[in-house]
Design a protein around this motif. Structure first.
Motif, PDB file in Angstrom:
ATOM      1  N   ASN A 114       0.916  -1.234   0.068  1.00 55.67           N
ATOM      2  CA  ASN A 114      -0.147  -0.055   0.052  1.00 55.67           C
ATOM      3  C   ASN A 114       0.979   1.158  -0.149  1.00 55.67           C
ATOM      4  O   ASN A 114       0.169   2.340   0.119  1.00 55.67           O
ATOM      5  N   ARG A 115       2.173   1.044   0.172  1.00 56.38           N
ATOM      6  CA  ARG A 115       3.042   2.285  -0.165  1.00 56.38           C
ATOM      7  C   ARG A 115       3.258   2.867  -1.245  1.00 56.38           C
ATOM      8  O   ARG A 115       3.951   3.664  -1.759  1.00 56.38           O
ATOM      9  N   PHE A 116       2.792   1.886  -2.550  1.00 53.01           N
ATOM     10  CA  PHE A 116       3.009   2.128  -3.769  1.00 53.01           C
ATOM     11  C   PHE A 116       2.272   3.586  -4.223  1.00 53.01           C
ATOM     12  O   PHE A 116       2.731   4.319  -4.978  1.00 53.01           O
ATOM     13  N   SER A 117       0.920   3.758  -3.582  1.00 53.61           N
ATOM     14  CA  SER A 117       0.205   4.952  -3.972  1.00 53.61           C
ATOM     15  C   SER A 117      -0.035   5.893  -2.980  1.00 53.61           C
ATOM     16  O   SER A 117      -0.296   5.415  -1.814  1.00 53.61           O
ATOM     17  N   SER A 118      -0.458   7.167  -3.080  1.00 51.69           N
ATOM     18  CA  SER A 118      -0.982   7.837  -2.122  1.00 51.69           C
ATOM     19  C   SER A 118      -2.173   7.725  -1.744  1.00 51.69           C
ATOM     20  O   SER A 118      -2.713   8.037  -0.498  1.00 51.69           O
ATOM     21  N   ALA A 119      -3.040   6.723  -2.517  1.00 51.18           N
ATOM     22  CA  ALA A 119      -4.243   6.336  -1.969  1.00 51.18           C
ATOM     23  C   ALA A 119      -4.195   5.031  -1.155  1.00 51.18           C
ATOM     24  O   ALA A 119      -5.238   4.531  -0.799  1.00 51.18           O
ATOM     25  N   GLY A 120      -3.043   4.677  -0.990  1.00 56.29           N
ATOM     26  CA  GLY A 120      -2.795   3.400  -0.147  1.00 56.29           C
ATOM     27  C   GLY A 120      -3.125   2.082  -0.721  1.00 56.29           C
ATOM     28  O   GLY A 120      -3.501   1.059  -0.230  1.00 56.29           O
ATOM     29  N   ARG A 121      -3.100   2.273  -2.058  1.00 55.54           N
ATOM     30  CA  ARG A 121      -3.371   0.986  -2.942  1.00 55.54           C
ATOM     31  C   ARG A 121      -2.202   0.507  -3.594  1.00 55.54           C
ATOM     32  O   ARG A 121      -1.236   1.079  -4.272  1.00 55.54           O
ATOM     33  N   PRO A 122      -2.051  -0.730  -3.782  1.00 56.40           N
ATOM     34  CA  PRO A 122      -0.953  -1.595  -4.456  1.00 56.40           C
ATOM     35  C   PRO A 122      -0.989  -1.314  -6.214  1.00 56.40           C
ATOM     36  O   PRO A 122      -2.004  -1.100  -6.543  1.00 56.40           O
ATOM     37  N   LEU A 123      -0.078  -1.715  -6.580  1.00 58.38           N
ATOM     38  CA  LEU A 123       0.157  -1.577  -8.155  1.00 58.38           C
ATOM     39  C   LEU A 123      -1.071  -2.621  -8.640  1.00 58.38           C
ATOM     40  O   LEU A 123      -1.636  -2.321  -9.650  1.00 58.38           O
ATOM     41  N   THR A 124      -1.490  -3.707  -8.158  1.00 63.30           N
ATOM     42  CA  THR A 124      -2.065  -4.661  -8.530  1.00 63.30           C
ATOM     43  C   THR A 124      -3.574  -4.219  -8.669  1.00 63.30           C
ATOM     44  O   THR A 124      -4.422  -4.788  -9.487  1.00 63.30           O
ATOM     45  N   ASP A 125      -4.036  -3.096  -8.027  1.00 55.19           N
ATOM     46  CA  ASP A 125      -5.144  -2.464  -7.916  1.00 55.19           C
ATOM     47  C   ASP A 125      -5.644  -1.778  -8.998  1.00 55.19           C
ATOM     48  O   ASP A 125      -6.754  -1.540  -9.363  1.00 55.19           O
ATOM     49  N   TYR A 126      -4.640  -1.501  -9.970  1.00 59.31           N
ATOM     50  CA  TYR A 126      -4.595  -0.741 -11.329  1.00 59.31           C
ATOM     51  C   TYR A 126      -4.849  -1.358 -12.428  1.00 59.31           C
ATOM     52  O   TYR A 126      -5.105  -1.100 -13.502  1.00 59.31           O
ATOM     53  N   PHE A 127      -4.771  -2.924 -12.400  1.00 61.58           N
ATOM     54  CA  PHE A 127      -4.626  -3.661 -13.468  1.00 61.58           C
ATOM     55  C   PHE A 127      -5.329  -4.920 -13.652  1.00 61.58           C
ATOM     56  O   PHE A 127      -5.408  -5.266 -12.484  1.00 61.58           O
ATOM     57  N   ASP A 128      -5.671  -5.461 -14.945  1.00 65.40           N
ATOM     58  CA  ASP A 128      -6.323  -6.709 -14.689  1.00 65.40           C
ATOM     59  C   ASP A 128      -5.362  -7.742 -14.476  1.00 65.40           C
ATOM     60  O   ASP A 128      -5.696  -8.813 -13.718  1.00 65.40           O
ATOM     61  N   LYS A 129      -4.078  -7.616 -14.960  1.00 65.04           N
ATOM     62  CA  LYS A 129      -2.982  -8.643 -14.441  1.00 65.04           C
ATOM     63  C   LYS A 129      -1.614  -7.818 -14.774  1.00 65.04           C
ATOM     64  O   LYS A 129      -1.412  -6.890 -15.747  1.00 65.04           O
ATOM     65  N   LEU A 130      -0.869  -8.168 -14.082  1.00 65.47           N
ATOM     66  CA  LEU A 130       0.547  -7.993 -14.379  1.00 65.47           C
ATOM     67  C   LEU A 130       1.462  -8.890 -15.024  1.00 65.47           C
ATOM     68  O   LEU A 130       1.305 -10.210 -14.474  1.00 65.47           O
ATOM     69  N   TYR A 131       2.354  -8.697 -16.089  1.00 62.40           N
ATOM     70  CA  TYR A 131       3.153  -9.556 -16.761  1.00 62.40           C
ATOM     71  C   TYR A 131       4.713  -8.972 -16.214  1.00 62.40           C
ATOM     72  O   TYR A 131       5.158  -7.982 -16.848  1.00 62.40           O
ATOM     73  N   LEU A 132       5.375  -9.643 -15.669  1.00 67.56           N
ATOM     74  CA  LEU A 132       6.598  -9.344 -14.911  1.00 67.56           C
ATOM     75  C   LEU A 132       7.797  -9.936 -15.449  1.00 67.56           C
ATOM     76  O   LEU A 132       7.787 -11.288 -15.578  1.00 67.56           O
ATOM     77  N   LYS A 148       4.162 -14.279 -24.788  1.00 68.72           N
ATOM     78  CA  LYS A 148       3.690 -15.008 -23.595  1.00 68.72           C
ATOM     79  C   LYS A 148       2.522 -14.080 -23.116  1.00 68.72           C
ATOM     80  O   LYS A 148       1.442 -14.667 -22.619  1.00 68.72           O
ATOM     81  N   MET A 149       2.681 -12.829 -23.159  1.00 70.51           N
ATOM     82  CA  MET A 149       1.497 -12.163 -22.603  1.00 70.51           C
ATOM     83  C   MET A 149       0.410 -12.192 -23.516  1.00 70.51           C
ATOM     84  O   MET A 149      -0.883 -12.320 -22.934  1.00 70.51           O
ATOM     85  N   ILE A 150       0.351 -12.220 -24.840  1.00 72.76           N
ATOM     86  CA  ILE A 150      -0.881 -12.232 -25.624  1.00 72.76           C
ATOM     87  C   ILE A 150      -1.413 -13.711 -25.605  1.00 72.76           C
ATOM     88  O   ILE A 150      -2.655 -13.774 -25.577  1.00 72.76           O
ATOM     89  N   LEU A 151      -0.742 -14.643 -25.476  1.00 68.96           N
ATOM     90  CA  LEU A 151      -1.344 -15.818 -25.354  1.00 68.96           C
ATOM     91  C   LEU A 151      -2.142 -16.202 -24.150  1.00 68.96           C
ATOM     92  O   LEU A 151      -3.065 -16.595 -24.041  1.00 68.96           O
ATOM     93  N   ASP A 152      -1.373 -15.505 -22.873  1.00 73.05           N
ATOM     94  CA  ASP A 152      -2.092 -15.665 -21.474  1.00 73.05           C
ATOM     95  C   ASP A 152      -3.363 -14.738 -21.581  1.00 73.05           C
ATOM     96  O   ASP A 152      -4.269 -15.315 -20.724  1.00 73.05           O
ATOM     97  N   SER A 153      -3.197 -13.644 -21.959  1.00 70.19           N
ATOM     98  CA  SER A 153      -4.350 -12.615 -21.814  1.00 70.19           C
ATOM     99  C   SER A 153      -5.537 -12.919 -22.712  1.00 70.19           C
ATOM    100  O   SER A 153      -6.728 -12.386 -22.402  1.00 70.19           O
ATOM    101  N   GLY A 154      -5.023 -13.622 -23.894  1.00 66.39           N
ATOM    102  CA  GLY A 154      -6.200 -13.508 -24.842  1.00 66.39           C
ATOM    103  C   GLY A 154      -6.447 -12.225 -25.827  1.00 66.39           C
ATOM    104  O   GLY A 154      -7.271 -12.245 -26.667  1.00 66.39           O
ATOM    105  N   ILE A 155      -5.603 -11.368 -25.539  1.00 69.62           N
ATOM    106  CA  ILE A 155      -5.771 -10.132 -26.302  1.00 69.62           C
ATOM    107  C   ILE A 155      -5.461 -10.358 -27.873  1.00 69.62           C
ATOM    108  O   ILE A 155      -4.604 -11.250 -28.117  1.00 69.62           O
ATOM    109  N   GLN A 156      -6.018  -9.438 -28.619  1.00 69.60           N
ATOM    110  CA  GLN A 156      -5.529  -9.320 -30.049  1.00 69.60           C
ATOM    111  C   GLN A 156      -4.695  -7.972 -30.336  1.00 69.60           C
ATOM    112  O   GLN A 156      -5.068  -6.938 -29.860  1.00 69.60           O
TER     113      GLN A 156
END
Length: 199
Positions: A114-132, A148-156
């Motif tokens: 929760n130190r990531f943002s001034s709102a006390g929210r982690p990075l994961t709260d802002y995305f559907d999924k993280l690919y690191l 790998k990201m394309i395959l896992d997420s199913g995006i076009q």
């Protein structure tokens, strides 16, 4: 993440690592693609414990884990609230994914907390999924991490917009069919992104 969502401070990080004994930090730390041990941890070839041990051996001295954590933290600024608010609004109508060359030290000690943002929210709260990179065992600008990201997420890719501050990363995304937006480290890219989305 770096250079788009948070500002990257290469020189500040070089100074911080030099201060804890890594005298050749300037040769290892890069704004887009690190080298040596710094690349190894982003590639997932070594974990946090291995990086700390090997960095100490490299520097010829024992370096406390907290000092290494603080040195890594110096490479980025806190994300501006306006960018996070923009992502929150955008996520109401679009799927958002983060593709980042990163390391477990910075993520575990800061971005996932929760130190990531001034709102006390982690990075994961802002995305559907993280690919690191360290979890995927590959880094940008190589095509494998994108595939790998394309395959896992199913995006076009042709229906997706990729924003990055690295020209080589942008070029890889274009070759795979993504629409792209090149950001500049520290800039407000919201207007450019919105204009592309409205097309």
């Amino acid at each position: 993440m770096g250079g788009v969502l948070v500002d990257v401070h290469r020189e500040r990080a070089i100074a911080a690592f030099k201060a804890i004994g890594v005298t050749d930090a300037g040769l290892l730390i890069d704004s887009y693609h690190h080298k040596g041990l710094f690349l190894d941890i982003e590639n997932g070839d070594i974990d946090t414990e291995g990086f700390c041990r090997l960095l100490g051996e490299h520097a010829g001295r024992n370096i406390p884990g907290h000092d290494i954590e603080q040195a890594w933290r110096s490479i980025v600024s806190d994300p501006p609230a306006y960018k996070l608010d923009y992502l929150t609004e955008l996520r109401m109508t679009h799927s958002l994914f983060l593709l980042s060359n990163n390391n477990p030290i910075l993520m575990d000690s800061w971005a996932f907390t929760n130190r990531f943002s001034s709102a006390g929210r982690p990075l994961t709260d802002y995305f559907d999924k993280l690919y690191l990179s360290y979890q995927m065992k590959c880094t940008k600008p190589g095509t494998l991490i994108f595939k790998k990201m394309i395959l896992d997420s199913g995006i076009q890719p042709s229906e997706s917009l990729f924003i990055d501050d690295g020209p080589h990363n942008i070029e890889t995304a274009r070759t795979l069919g993504f629409q792209t937006c090149l950001a500049q480290n520290g800039e407000d890219w919201r207007e450019d992104l919105s204009a592309i989305i409205r097309k």
